[in-house]
Design a protein around this motif. Sequence first.
Motif, mmCIF file in Angstrom:
data_model
loop_
_atom_site.group_PDB
_atom_site.id
_atom_site.type_symbol
_atom_site.label_atom_id
_atom_site.label_comp_id
_atom_site.label_asym_id
_atom_site.label_seq_id
_atom_site.Cartn_x
_atom_site.Cartn_y
_atom_site.Cartn_z
ATOM 1 N N LEU A 4 2.569 21.368 15.238
ATOM 2 C CA LEU A 4 3.158 21.620 13.940
ATOM 3 C C LEU A 4 2.988 20.381 13.069
ATOM 4 N N ILE A 5 2.599 20.583 11.817
ATOM 5 C CA ILE A 5 2.494 19.477 10.856
ATOM 6 C C ILE A 5 3.316 19.860 9.640
ATOM 7 N N LEU A 6 4.241 18.979 9.251
ATOM 8 C CA LEU A 6 5.127 19.251 8.117
ATOM 9 C C LEU A 6 5.175 18.051 7.184
ATOM 10 N N MET A 7 5.308 18.332 5.873
ATOM 11 C CA MET A 7 5.553 17.280 4.904
ATOM 12 C C MET A 7 6.776 17.695 4.106
ATOM 13 N N GLY A 8 7.759 16.799 4.048
ATOM 14 C CA GLY A 8 8.972 17.118 3.312
ATOM 15 C C GLY A 8 9.858 15.903 3.170
ATOM 16 N N ARG A 9 11.044 16.126 2.626
ATOM 17 C CA ARG A 9 12.012 15.056 2.393
ATOM 18 C C ARG A 9 13.220 15.224 3.299
ATOM 19 N N LEU A 10 13.737 14.083 3.769
ATOM 20 C CA LEU A 10 14.939 14.111 4.580
ATOM 21 C C LEU A 10 16.097 14.639 3.744
ATOM 22 N N THR A 11 16.863 15.558 4.308
ATOM 23 C CA THR A 11 17.989 16.153 3.589
ATOM 24 C C THR A 11 19.264 15.331 3.728
ATOM 25 N N SER A 31 16.952 16.181 9.463
ATOM 26 C CA SER A 31 16.370 17.432 8.995
ATOM 27 C C SER A 31 15.539 17.151 7.750
ATOM 28 N N ILE A 32 14.503 17.974 7.569
ATOM 29 C CA ILE A 32 13.657 17.832 6.383
ATOM 30 C C ILE A 32 13.571 19.160 5.651
ATOM 31 N N ALA A 33 13.426 19.043 4.342
ATOM 32 C CA ALA A 33 13.204 20.210 3.484
ATOM 33 C C ALA A 33 11.731 20.224 3.118
ATOM 34 N N VAL A 34 11.082 21.343 3.374
ATOM 35 C CA VAL A 34 9.660 21.512 3.083
ATOM 36 C C VAL A 34 9.527 22.575 1.999
ATOM 37 N N ASP A 35 8.991 22.162 0.839
ATOM 38 C CA ASP A 35 8.821 23.100 -0.270
ATOM 39 C C ASP A 35 7.876 24.222 0.119
ATOM 40 N N ALA A 46 12.543 26.287 -0.499
ATOM 41 C CA ALA A 46 12.195 25.359 0.582
ATOM 42 C C ALA A 46 12.678 25.922 1.910
ATOM 43 N N ASP A 47 12.068 25.438 2.978
ATOM 44 C CA ASP A 47 12.509 25.738 4.338
ATOM 45 C C ASP A 47 13.038 24.445 4.942
ATOM 46 N N PHE A 48 14.023 24.558 5.821
ATOM 47 C CA PHE A 48 14.673 23.391 6.403
ATOM 48 C C PHE A 48 14.446 23.378 7.908
ATOM 49 N N PHE A 49 14.075 22.197 8.428
ATOM 50 C CA PHE A 49 13.759 22.058 9.839
ATOM 51 C C PHE A 49 14.565 20.915 10.451
ATOM 52 N N ASN A 50 15.197 21.200 11.593
ATOM 53 C CA ASN A 50 15.882 20.156 12.357
ATOM 54 C C ASN A 50 14.862 19.469 13.248
#
Length: 146
Positions: A4-11, A31-35, A46-50
């Motif tokens: 899995l590869i994700l780019m996002g901002r820490l929530t 957790s990160i929010a991925v637009d 956005a989707d949120f991932f722990n």
Amino acid sequence: MNKLILMGRLTRDPEVRYSQGENSLAIARFSIAVDRRFKRAGEPEADFFNCTSFGKQAEFVERYLKQGTKILLSGRVQNDNYTNKEGQKVYSVQVMVDEIEFAESKNASAENAGFRPAAQAPQPSQAVGDGFMNIPDGIDEELPFN
């Protein structure tokens, strides 16, 4: 293959704990929010991932990452299912992080956090490595990478 590869901002700021025992191990949870690429009315943007990282990487997370930091990570998805106190099955997934990199410059990160010291304000002709495209003289617009 589970990659899995994700780019996002820490929530939120990461939570770091250390395991017990002779060889304690750092464990960072964040957790990160991925637009979402395509946004539709009435749906989340956005989707949120722990995420969880261990060892030296968790120490890096503790030291350098905070809420709003934009990162690029790779890892694997792991089921994190359990039965709650009411006897109901709860389904969730966890991202087990293998690699983390910053996805924007320190200046761009400060700008997105709403803070930029005047002495560090970017000039339109700054290098691409600072998160801004080279812009010909006479154009006053900044173009951040996304």
